[in-house]
Design an enzyme around this catalytic site. Structure first.
Site, mmCIF file in Angstrom:
data_model
loop_
_atom_site.group_PDB
_atom_site.id
_atom_site.type_symbol
_atom_site.label_atom_id
_atom_site.label_comp_id
_atom_site.label_asym_id
_atom_site.label_seq_id
_atom_site.Cartn_x
_atom_site.Cartn_y
_atom_site.Cartn_z
ATOM 1 C CB SER A 16 -0.964 -0.040 1.181
ATOM 2 O OG SER A 16 -2.018 0.866 0.996
ATOM 3 C CG ASP A 19 -5.962 -3.195 -4.316
ATOM 4 O OD1 ASP A 19 -6.806 -2.396 -3.872
ATOM 5 O OD2 ASP A 19 -4.751 -3.107 -4.071
ATOM 6 C CG HIS A 32 -5.264 -2.736 -0.396
ATOM 7 N ND1 HIS A 32 -4.554 -2.294 -1.488
ATOM 8 C CD2 HIS A 32 -4.782 -2.026 0.662
ATOM 9 C CE1 HIS A 32 -3.699 -1.350 -1.110
ATOM 10 N NE2 HIS A 32 -3.816 -1.187 0.182
#
Length: 700
Positions: free
Chosen positions: A554, A635, A667
């Protein structure tokens, strides 16, 4: 690229190896097989009399590639072994009389509300008159979440519905009609088109109330609310509640319209429990996030969490008190520089309880309402869910060496006692690395904290390769906590030392520290990472700085792409999971635009220079370090074209690289067998490029 039949054979072999090692109790370093098969304890619920603990345990069916959640009961008074009451169920909640509890479980593929227990309060939960589980709701749609009324006669229920439908059956009929329709196209006229990992289908989560002792259909309470109750994708039953007399319901919601993707303006509403009036907005004056309403025992005050900055999802959550008669509001403990969560109130109405990140721990606190004084109750680890009784606490707690178990304590946080011992036998013969926190001077000579984990097979005098882990968020932290993703012990078990830094932007160090990352993604945090790496190498002689790889997901993935171009000297390899590669295109492909606009000072078309300031794409010409890129096909927060773009850049430049793509993951990587593949691929990459035998040759 492996031929399909080779990949399949390897997958089957790995599955067989997992199955064979599940019961392996011989001494060995902790590994992904240990992690993926662990029992996950959660959702602790203390009975009204304080005697029993209800909770959930998620076990892994590896062959089926999924987790299974069961409900357990533990007699805290008599001790003994926990008893499994429900094989497949979730969200256990006590009835007020303590003679039964309610929970969610599927019936014919639809999540329904069930009741388990005795019809005689004097008999106790396990009395001779205890009944078999009884289905309470018989709705055509899944019950998302529920809250029981104070007298136990009603329940708030959340359903995903088409808001123009008159009843639940209408929504079901419309869904069935879509399923039967051979055309597959969908026309959208507003965002969200997709959110987190799900495409929008026009439904909203709406709040209903149902009588538990009758057969009337649930009644809609959130009439006219164009928003989700609870919020999506992660909202829960802490977002709606009853007044003590059961006559009023409180909930929070964001009125969506066409501004939902760039708004964090959640408000707290009240509505009569009988649905006789429309919901009333109690926090309209605050354009930022208001949530988690909890009424005082006397019903005169409503406490809730509130942010102050619109459009900033990581703003500090302060605790607010609303006088329901006068409408006056005040902040409780305004000088407490932490962001509160998990709000609960004592039976006498004098104390609020909340959890919060705090210097690398996730601790439980008590806030005196009369004075605003804040006391730390339980720390040294991470407090997950907790339940508040009249004289004791039941809480879920873990740390860097121990997965979650349940503990009891008095209301002062004293007499902490572990009452469950899940995974004890599984971990008895595993070897883990010892963690140690350290501090150093980071950006602007401000104190920054990090930690090091020694390899599981650590021997004094030796040097070990290093996994340098960069956390996501970016407003997050690497804490003294157990995790089923990015667990440092999985690297320590492979013979790596772990170093991580809670750079500027991390949570638990005060609002100014957290806020400082916005608009400066590649600035202060990079300074901290450089200083932290230097400090760790200086302090810990067992770290081999010549055999180190940097990893992140991320925001951590953004930072991996960023350092690939601007700080690649220390690293033998890089691992990037779901990172931001092109900040410009990220703005137009993500879903929650408020995040991008806050972190970059506005929209991309109004402030393009802000999006280019720290754009990894602009530094591809300087990339040189071998990189493994991982991305999930579902995602929608950071779409997989970001990872594919980075891999394309690596391949075009001739830099050794691999791309691991999971079409069925969001994600995160959640499926057990995917998690094993993720770890084994990452570990192989780390070992390949940190080997000492000179075998590192362009991916061979």
């Amino acid at each position: 690229m492996k031929p399909l039949f080779v990949a399949l054979a390897l997958s089957l072999a790995a599955s067989s190896a997992i199955a064979a090692e599940v019961e392996n109790h011989s001494p060995h370093p902790f590994n992904i097989r240990d992690l993926v098969m662990m029992d996950r304890v959660g959702d602790p619920q203390l009975s009204p009399d304080g005697r029993y603990a209800l909770y959930t345990v998620r076990s892994t069916d590896y062959a089926a590639n999924k987790g299974i959640t069961a409900i357990y009961l533990l007699d805290l008074q008599q001790g003994g072994k926990p008893r499994k009451l429900v094989d497949k169920g979730s969200s256990p909640r006590w009835a007020p009389d303590g003679a039964s509890f309610y929970y969610l479980a599927a019936k014919d593929g639809v999540a329904q509300l069930w009741r388990w227990g005795s019809s005689d309060p004097k008999a106790g939960l396990l009395g001779k008159t205890a009944a078999a589980p009884a289905q309470v709701t018989h709705t055509p749609l899944d019950v998302n979440a529920f809250v029981l009324s104070p007298d136990g006669k009603q329940a708030l229920l959340s359903f995903d519905v088409f808001t123009d439908c008159a009843d639940l059956a209408c929504t079901k009929e419309r869904l069935d009609g879509r399923e039967a329709d051979k055309s597959t196209g969908t026309v959208y006229d507003k965002l969200f088109v997709r959110h987190w990992d799900t495409w929008a289908d026009g439904r909203r989560a709406q709040l209903y109330i149902a009588d538990l002792q009758g057969d009337e259909a649930p009644r809609l309470l959130s009439l006219g609310i164009d928003g989700d109750v609870p919020s999506k994708p992660f909202g829960g039953d802490d977002e709606f509640s009853f007044s003590p007399d059961g006559r009023t319901v409180y909930f929070d919601a964001r009125i969506a319209g066409k501004t939902e993707p760039w708004s964090t303006n959640f408000d707290v509403f009240s509505v009569p429990a009988d649905g006789s009036a429309a919901p009333k907005n109690l926090t309209a004056a605050n354009p930022a996030w208001d949530t988690a309403p909890v009424a005082s025992p006397d019903g005169k005050t409503l406490y809730y969490l509130a942010m102050k900055e619109p459009g900033f999802e990581a703003d500090r959550f302060g605790i607010m008190a609303l006088d329901l008669d006068s409408g006056q509001k005040r902040e409780v403990a305004p000088d407490w520089d932490r962001s509160a969560g998990g709000l609960k109130i004592s039976a006498d109405g004098k104390t609020l309880y909340a959890s919060a990140d705090d210097h690398g721990q996730h601790s439980l606190f008590a806030i005196e309402l009369a004075t605003g004084k804040v006391r730390t109750l339980v720390t040294d680890g991470a407090v997950g869910g907790y339940s508040l009784g009249k004289s004791r606490l039941l809480l879920q707690r873990d740390d860097l060496k121990h997965p979650a178990d349940l503990y009891t304590a008095d209301l002062q946080g004293k007499s902490l006692k572990q009452v469950t011992h899940y995974n004890e036998q599984r971990l008895k013969n595993t070897q883990m690395g010892e963690p140690e926190f350290f501090a150093f001077k980071g950006w602007n000579s401000e104190t920054v904290q990090g930690y090091v984990v020694k390899p599981a097979n650590y021997k004094s005098g030796r040097k070990y390769p290093v996994a340098f882990i960069i956390h996501g968020g970016p407003q997050g932290a690497m804490e003294n906590a157990w995790s089923y993703r990015w667990n440092p012990q999985t690297y320590a078990g492979q013979g790596f030392a772990v170093v991580t830094v809670n750079f500027h932007g991390s949570t638990g160090y005060g609002k100014a520290f957290t806020d400082s990352i916005s608009g400066d993604w590649g600035g202060k945090p990079l300074d901290d990472l450089k200083a932290g790496w230097k400090a760790a190498l200086s302090k810990y002689s067992f770290l081999d700085g010549d055999r180190a790889c940097a990893l992140g997901a991320s925001y951590g993935g953004f930072m991996v792409y960023w350092i690939a171009g601007v700080w690649n000297e220390p690293w033998k390899c890089l691992v990037d999971h779901d990172g931001v590669f092109d900040t410009r295109s990220m703005y137009y492909s993500t879903e929650e635009l408020w995040f991008e606009e806050k972190e970059n000072g506005g929209t991309q078309y109004e402030h393009p220079e802000n999006y280019e300031k720290f754009n990894p794409l602009e530094h591809v010409k300087d990339w040189r370090v071998p990189m493994l890129v991982v991305h999930g096909g579902k995602d929608f927060r950071i779409p997989d074209v970001q990872g594919l773009g980075a891999f394309t850049a690596m391949q075009r430049r001739g830099i050794p690289s691999q791309f691991l793509h999971f079409p069925d993951e969001n994600h995160w990587v959640l499926k057990p067998q995917n998690s094993v593949q993720w770890h084994e691929t990452v570990n192989a990459w780390l070992k390949q490029w940190t080997a000492q035998d000179g075998s590192r040759k362009n991916g061979k």
